[in-house]
Design a protein around this motif. Structure first.
Motif, PDB file in Angstrom:
ATOM      1  N   LEU A 205     -33.889 -38.515 109.039  1.00 18.99           N
ATOM      2  CA  LEU A 205     -33.856 -39.551 110.160  1.00 18.99           C
ATOM      3  C   LEU A 205     -32.855 -41.083 110.111  1.00 18.99           C
ATOM      4  N   ASN A 206     -31.397 -41.210 110.485  1.00 14.81           N
ATOM      5  CA  ASN A 206     -31.382 -42.382 110.985  1.00 14.81           C
ATOM      6  C   ASN A 206     -30.520 -41.953 112.634  1.00 14.81           C
ATOM      7  N   GLY A 207     -30.507 -44.208 112.478  1.00 16.23           N
ATOM      8  CA  GLY A 207     -30.343 -44.394 113.836  1.00 16.23           C
ATOM      9  C   GLY A 207     -29.336 -43.865 114.239  1.00 16.23           C
ATOM     10  N   GLN A 208     -28.812 -42.859 114.045  1.00 13.84           N
ATOM     11  CA  GLN A 208     -27.773 -42.234 115.323  1.00 13.84           C
ATOM     12  C   GLN A 208     -28.409 -40.426 114.943  1.00 13.84           C
ATOM     13  N   THR A 209     -29.479 -40.404 115.069  1.00 15.17           N
ATOM     14  CA  THR A 209     -30.175 -38.994 115.407  1.00 15.17           C
ATOM     15  C   THR A 209     -30.506 -39.199 116.716  1.00 15.17           C
ATOM     16  N   ILE A 210     -30.080 -37.927 117.679  1.00 10.81           N
ATOM     17  CA  ILE A 210     -30.555 -38.165 118.903  1.00 10.81           C
ATOM     18  C   ILE A 210     -31.838 -37.763 118.783  1.00 10.81           C
ATOM     19  N   ALA A 211     -32.591 -39.122 120.104  1.00 12.12           N
ATOM     20  CA  ALA A 211     -33.874 -38.770 119.964  1.00 12.12           C
ATOM     21  C   ALA A 211     -34.874 -38.447 121.138  1.00 12.12           C
ATOM     22  N   GLN A 212     -33.631 -37.933 122.656  1.00 17.74           N
ATOM     23  CA  GLN A 212     -34.438 -37.487 123.742  1.00 17.74           C
ATOM     24  C   GLN A 212     -32.944 -37.087 124.216  1.00 17.74           C
ATOM     25  N   ILE A 213     -33.038 -36.286 125.416  1.00 17.38           N
ATOM     26  CA  ILE A 213     -32.498 -35.938 126.239  1.00 17.38           C
ATOM     27  C   ILE A 213     -32.914 -36.092 127.377  1.00 17.38           C
ATOM     28  N   LEU A 214     -32.390 -37.403 128.312  1.00 16.53           N
ATOM     29  CA  LEU A 214     -32.557 -37.879 129.577  1.00 16.53           C
ATOM     30  C   LEU A 214     -32.057 -37.293 130.755  1.00 16.53           C
ATOM     31  N   TYR A 215     -32.113 -36.780 131.504  1.00 18.49           N
ATOM     32  CA  TYR A 215     -31.394 -35.866 132.766  1.00 18.49           C
ATOM     33  C   TYR A 215     -31.121 -36.799 133.647  1.00 18.49           C
ATOM     34  N   THR A 216     -30.336 -36.915 134.275  1.00 20.16           N
ATOM     35  CA  THR A 216     -29.727 -37.845 135.350  1.00 20.16           C
ATOM     36  C   THR A 216     -29.309 -36.679 136.404  1.00 20.16           C
ATOM     37  N   SER A 217     -28.838 -37.111 137.326  1.00 20.73           N
ATOM     38  CA  SER A 217     -28.616 -36.977 138.393  1.00 20.73           C
ATOM     39  C   SER A 217     -26.798 -37.424 138.453  1.00 20.73           C
ATOM     40  N   GLY A 218     -25.692 -36.143 139.170  1.00 24.04           N
ATOM     41  CA  GLY A 218     -25.063 -37.097 139.031  1.00 24.04           C
ATOM     42  C   GLY A 218     -23.750 -36.392 140.224  1.00 24.04           C
ATOM     43  N   THR A 219     -23.051 -36.330 139.889  1.00 23.86           N
ATOM     44  CA  THR A 219     -21.987 -35.378 141.026  1.00 23.86           C
ATOM     45  C   THR A 219     -21.935 -34.383 140.708  1.00 23.86           C
ATOM     46  N   THR A 220     -22.382 -33.319 139.946  1.00 27.59           N
ATOM     47  CA  THR A 220     -22.628 -32.197 140.253  1.00 27.59           C
ATOM     48  C   THR A 220     -23.660 -31.596 140.798  1.00 27.59           C
ATOM     49  N   SER A 221     -23.851 -30.350 140.907  1.00 27.38           N
ATOM     50  CA  SER A 221     -24.989 -30.305 141.971  1.00 27.38           C
ATOM     51  C   SER A 221     -26.171 -29.414 140.899  1.00 27.38           C
ATOM     52  N   PHE A 222     -26.252 -30.641 140.149  1.00 29.78           N
ATOM     53  CA  PHE A 222     -27.540 -30.112 138.867  1.00 29.78           C
ATOM     54  C   PHE A 222     -27.397 -31.363 138.468  1.00 29.78           C
ATOM     55  N   PRO A 223     -28.414 -31.921 137.948  1.00 32.79           N
ATOM     56  CA  PRO A 223     -28.775 -33.204 136.517  1.00 32.79           C
ATOM     57  C   PRO A 223     -27.651 -32.678 135.990  1.00 32.79           C
ATOM     58  N   LYS A 224     -27.455 -33.502 134.542  1.00 35.88           N
ATOM     59  CA  LYS A 224     -27.215 -33.860 133.183  1.00 35.88           C
ATOM     60  C   LYS A 224     -27.986 -34.592 132.219  1.00 35.88           C
ATOM     61  N   GLY A 225     -28.039 -33.712 131.003  1.00 36.98           N
ATOM     62  CA  GLY A 225     -28.695 -34.585 130.245  1.00 36.98           C
ATOM     63  C   GLY A 225     -28.171 -35.219 128.899  1.00 36.98           C
ATOM     64  N   ALA A 226     -28.777 -36.713 129.090  1.00 39.32           N
ATOM     65  CA  ALA A 226     -27.806 -37.887 128.313  1.00 39.32           C
ATOM     66  C   ALA A 226     -29.041 -37.915 127.675  1.00 39.32           C
ATOM     67  N   MET A 227     -27.269 -37.380 126.179  1.00 36.75           N
ATOM     68  CA  MET A 227     -28.719 -37.362 124.557  1.00 36.75           C
ATOM     69  C   MET A 227     -28.435 -38.528 124.429  1.00 36.75           C
ATOM     70  N   VAL A 228     -29.870 -38.960 123.677  1.00 39.25           N
ATOM     71  CA  VAL A 228     -29.370 -40.672 123.425  1.00 39.25           C
ATOM     72  C   VAL A 228     -30.422 -41.101 122.285  1.00 39.25           C
ATOM     73  N   SER A 229     -29.988 -41.858 121.686  1.00 40.80           N
ATOM     74  CA  SER A 229     -30.820 -42.099 119.614  1.00 40.80           C
ATOM     75  C   SER A 229     -31.278 -42.865 119.585  1.00 40.80           C
ATOM     76  N   HIS A 230     -32.035 -42.784 118.024  1.00 33.35           N
ATOM     77  CA  HIS A 230     -33.090 -43.637 118.092  1.00 33.35           C
ATOM     78  C   HIS A 230     -31.958 -45.178 117.854  1.00 33.35           C
ATOM     79  N   GLY A 231     -31.456 -45.462 117.154  1.00 34.91           N
ATOM     80  CA  GLY A 231     -30.682 -46.804 116.557  1.00 34.91           C
ATOM     81  C   GLY A 231     -30.656 -47.712 117.577  1.00 34.91           C
ATOM     82  N   PRO A 232     -29.501 -46.950 119.042  1.00 39.50           N
ATOM     83  CA  PRO A 232     -29.800 -47.272 120.066  1.00 39.50           C
ATOM     84  C   PRO A 232     -30.727 -47.429 121.517  1.00 39.50           C
ATOM     85  N   LEU A 233     -31.726 -46.607 121.488  1.00 37.97           N
ATOM     86  CA  LEU A 233     -32.718 -46.852 122.095  1.00 37.97           C
ATOM     87  C   LEU A 233     -33.110 -47.971 121.450  1.00 37.97           C
TER      88      LEU A 233
END
Length: 565
Positions: A205-233
């Motif tokens: 693992l390192n700080g840039q490894t993806i930790a989770q995918i958070l789904y957030t509704s946007g302008t499209t018809s279905f939610p989108k999965g935002a890929m966020v990483s260990h270190g930034p979180l």
């Protein structure tokens, strides 16, 4: 110019992983109370040991680095155990909203390619197993570890947690507690600490490894999965510790769900500060007050829905809430902010603004900021983040005092939307700035003031909901020809859906039927509060429906009804 920058002053966590944070917290705050849930009390070291055991059990079950693991469970210690265990073995957590029903759940699990699902049997009046049964009628007879379901093509294994007293797991599922016990047995030789196999995963693992995918509704018809990483979180929420002045003396009441971006904030901020998290599975005014008084709560999270419910609670003054010191929340109306600081006497309440795409908040006020800034703005950029305001049409930077789109740059930005490069291109410009789709302005001191949304989105009870998603679902009901959803003000929830429906010729549809259909299949906060039938649409020259006109018409109609009442 409307551009505010904050350089990183202390970057201790930006290159770290969740495994680093878990080990550090367990050592730093070993005997400190980490979690309170009902009568259950868990120290930092005890929680870490359970995380290691469950993580090792997941490895034994076959969960590999990069695998997506969906977590569909009410707020409880097992949620926290899974949320830490999944990323420390290199897998990627996919939190699932507990209000979702079959349509929502199917989309999230399929779009994320989740190969493992961790699910609770039921919570309150909702059976998650029954919803799973709507997606796969034969789920009870699936071969363990080798599931095959057309609706969920990537799913291979399901881990179940029984919370009902007389509940039981089908043979197709592995048991959560059994997996934890197996993992603990594997780690017995190392005193419950990581063995060679688990350490090998952690080393990858390192700080840039993806930790989770958070789904957030946007302008499209279905939610989108935002890929966020260990270190930034970790780094971003470590900065929150300083803004709220959190210490081991603090006790946080978690009345906002763990599956949200807010849940990530308080999970990490409390762990890094040594504060105690007191879990309640839902917000209810009396329960909130009882828990504050009993557990000497010092910190909580306030969205305006919570504030309005507390304001309406007639027994508020019967409780001793004097331990409350600070808290934060979604952008609160100024009047609500002052009510919390003055009537509830929460003197160090702070404000914030952020997105799932930005590893939580990108601006924050601090406890020691003047009350005028804390009540009327959302704060200055967090360490390492830049904010600028641009013209919505031209994308040109705007000076302070002018309203435009909030654009964000810095280490906090997501890697992108999972399997949605088309959406990435819409939100990232050529310089790498993320265009939030939200409106705001910067004051002369560089504090951001949130002014609403550019995108066609509503936000009932603090949840982002794309109106197109609701519209598409409404149009799946037999006899619906057209559906348009707009947001209208609501005193308690802030905003709710107002649906305009055009029925097909000869169709007999009622508002109650549509709302009942929605309640059965989509999250409760997505269900339109109001339904109006029409067959005359205001159109632009290119024959597009004028949604702003419909929004104004709905708001005016509701206002007139109130005035005439």
């Amino acid at each position: 110019m409307g551009h505010s920058v904050n350089n990183i002053k202390e970057s201790r966590w930006i290159d770290a992983s969740f495994a680093d944070a878990l080990a550090w917290g367990a050592k730093q705050y070993a005997s400190q109370e980490a979690v309170v849930y009902g009568e259950e009390r868990i120290t930092f070291s005890q929680l870490a040991d359970r995380v290691y055991a469950f993580a090792r059990g997941l490895m034994q079950l076959g969960v590999e680095p990069g695998d997506k693991v969906a977590l569909w469970m009410s707020d409880r210690p097992e949620w926290l155990i899974a949320r830490w265990a999944v990323p420390i073995i290199g897998a990627i957590l996919v939190p699932v909203n507990t209000r979702f029903r079959n349509t929502d759940v199917q989309y999230i699990l399929a779009q994320s390619d989740s190969s493992t699902l961790i699910v609770q049997d039921a919570a309150r009046s909702t059976s998650y197993f029954d919803i799973l049964g709507q997606l796969d009628a034969g789920y009870k007879s699936q071969p363990p570890g080798a599931w095959s379901c057309a609706e969920l093509p990537a799913l291979r294994r399901v881990i179940g947690l029984v919370s009902a007293p007389a509940g039981s797991l089908p043979a197709s599922m592995a048991g959560f507690l059994e997996i934890e016990a197996r993992g603990a047995a594997q780690l017995a030789a190392t005193g419950g600490k990581p063995d060679a196999a688990l350490n090998a995963r952690i080393a990858g693992l390192n700080g840039q490894t993806i930790a989770q995918i958070l789904y957030t509704s946007g302008t499209t018809s279905f939610p989108k999965g935002a890929m966020v990483s260990h270190g930034p979180l970790l780094q971003n929420n470590f900065y929150a510790v300083d803004c709220l002045k959190l210490t081991t003396a603090d006790r946080y009441l978690s009345c906002v769900p763990l599956f949200t971006a807010t849940g990530t904030f308080y999970t990490l901020a409390m762990w890094l500060s040594g504060a105690t998290m007191v879990i309640v599975d839902q917000f209810e005014p009396r329960l909130f007050c009882e828990m504050v008084e009993r557990e000497h709560i010092t910190v909580s999270f306030f969205v305006d829905t919570i504030v309005q419910d507390l304001k309406s609670f007639k027994d508020l003054k019967r409780y001793d809430l004097s331990s409350l010191r600070t808290g934060t929340g979604a952008p609160l109306p100024t009047a609500s902010f002052h009510w919390v600081t003055e009537t509830m006497n929460v003197p160090e309440l702070v404000s914030a603004y952020g997105m799932s795409e930005t590893s939580n908040a990108v601006v924050r006020t601090r406890c020691d900021d003047p009350i005028e800034k804390r009540a009327n703005t959302n704060g200055r950029p967090v360490d390492g983040v830049s904010i600028r305001i641009t013209d919505v049409e031209t994308n040109e930077p705007l000076p302070s005092g002018q309203i435009g789109e909030i654009c964000i740059s810095g280490y906090v930005l997501m890697k992108g939307y999972y399997k949605r490069p088309d959406e990435d291109r819409k939100v990232f410009d050529e310089q790498g700035w993320l265009h939030s789709g939200d409106l705001g302005e910067l004051d002369p001191d560089g504090y951001l003031i949130y002014r609403g949304r550019v995108k066609e989105m509503i936000k009932p009870g603090g949840f982002n909901v794309a109106t197109q998603e609701i519209e598409q679902f409404l149009k799946s009901y037999p006899g619906v020809r057209q559906a348009v959803v707009v947001g209208v003000p609501d005193r308690r929830l802030g905003e709710v859906g107002y649906a305009y429906i055009e029925a097909q010729a000869g169709a007999d549809i009622s508002a109650e039927q549509l709302q009942s259909y929605c309640r059965e299949h989509i999250a409760s906060y997505k269900v339109p509060r109001y339904v109006e039938f029409t067959n005359a649409w205001p159109l632009t020259g290119s024959q597009k429906i004028r949604k702003l006109e419909l929004k104004a018409r709905a708001a005016s109609k509701l206002e007139n009804e109130v005035n005439c009442a």
